[in-house]
Write an enzyme that holds these catalytic residues in place. Structure first.
Site, mmCIF file in Angstrom:
data_model
loop_
_atom_site.group_PDB
_atom_site.id
_atom_site.type_symbol
_atom_site.label_atom_id
_atom_site.label_comp_id
_atom_site.label_asym_id
_atom_site.label_seq_id
_atom_site.Cartn_x
_atom_site.Cartn_y
_atom_site.Cartn_z
ATOM 1 C CB SER A 94 -0.901 0.011 1.252
ATOM 2 O OG SER A 94 -1.513 1.279 1.429
ATOM 3 C CE1 TYR B 199 -4.232 -1.869 5.032
ATOM 4 C CE2 TYR B 199 -3.167 0.170 4.342
ATOM 5 C CZ TYR B 199 -3.849 -0.992 4.031
ATOM 6 O OH TYR B 199 -4.128 -1.288 2.713
#
Length: 257
Positions: A149, A162
């Site tokens: 990501s 995350y």
């Protein structure tokens, strides 16, 4: 005439989290390019719907229910994949979860931290370990692709868990690229920006959020699962046998602006 290097006929691809969003966009393109495809997911109804879509390309398609954060499940599932599909040439570790609840480190509890790392980092490790063993023993090389990501390369406030999971994935990819090169196994990562999926539905539907983020995306639109089909085919193909240890950012220019 299409470039033959991108023809995936005879190859088998495994895509975890392949029943929706980015994963399905990749699986769909892989099947269209000629690969037989196996998808892993955690919801039977989504698997069935995805299988129906993928079979339209006339390729062999198989779906399994797998929790990638469970080591034993991954080992058993990969063995089933090989039994059904014959072998695996390309493994895309795409399954992942987002943060939820109180994301600030001042409020985040250990359970939430471990929930995200369990799937996003441990899940990639378990999946890649099984795939790498298979590819090395088979002796014909292969391709491992991890879904990271842009949170791995920018400061994602209230998403430290995350970001840590995705940053860990990128570091793992670089290490494995060096380690597995002797087996002709390439290892790369993909870093999506803001993509419209089931996981991001609440965020993209929030007018305040959209008003802040969309103006920062040069293309002025959310990405879609289909936007990841080309990179999936590229990395699974023989055209990228000398491409390894790379982070491919797919974000419509978001991180540049």
């Amino acid at each position: 005439m299409a470039y033959k290097g991108f023809d995936l006929t005879g190859k088998v691809a495994l895509v975890t989290g392949g029943n929706g969003g980015i994963g399905l966009g990749m699986a769909d393109a892989l099947a269209e390019a000629g690969a037989d495809v196996c998808i892993w997911g955690t919801r039977a109804e989504k698997n069935e719907k995805a299988v129906a879509q993928l079979k339209k390309h006339g390729r062999k398609v198989h779906a399994q229910i797998v929790d990638v954060g469970d080591e034993k499940q991954v080992e058993a599932a990969f063995a089933e994949t090989v039994k059904v599909m014959g072998h695996v040439d390309n493994c895309v570790a795409n399954a992942g979860v987002s943060g939820r609840g109180k994301g600030s480190i001042l409020e985040m509890d250990t359970e939430e931290w471990r929930r995200v790392l369990r799937i996003n980092l441990d899940g990639v490790f378990f999946t890649f370990r099984a795939a790498a063993k298979h590819m090395a023993e088979r002796g014909k090389g292969g391709s491992l692709v991890a879904m990271a990501s842009t949170a791995a390369i920018e400061g994602a406030a209230r998403s430290s868990h995350y970001g840590a999971s995705k940053g860990g994935v990128c570091a793992m990819v670089r290490a494995l690229a060096v380690e597995l090169a002797r087996y002709n196994i390439t290892v790369n990562s993909i870093l999506p920006g803001w993509i419209e999926t089931e996981m991001t539905a609440n965020a993209v539907a929030n007018p305040k959020f959209a008003g802040n983020v969309l103006p920062r995306i040069p293309e002025r639109r959310w990405g879609t699962g289909a936007d990841f089909g080309p990179i999936a085919v590229y990395l699974a193909s023989d055209a990228t046998r000398y491409t390894t240890g790379r982070d491919f950012v797919i974000d419509g220019g978001y991180t540049l602006f």
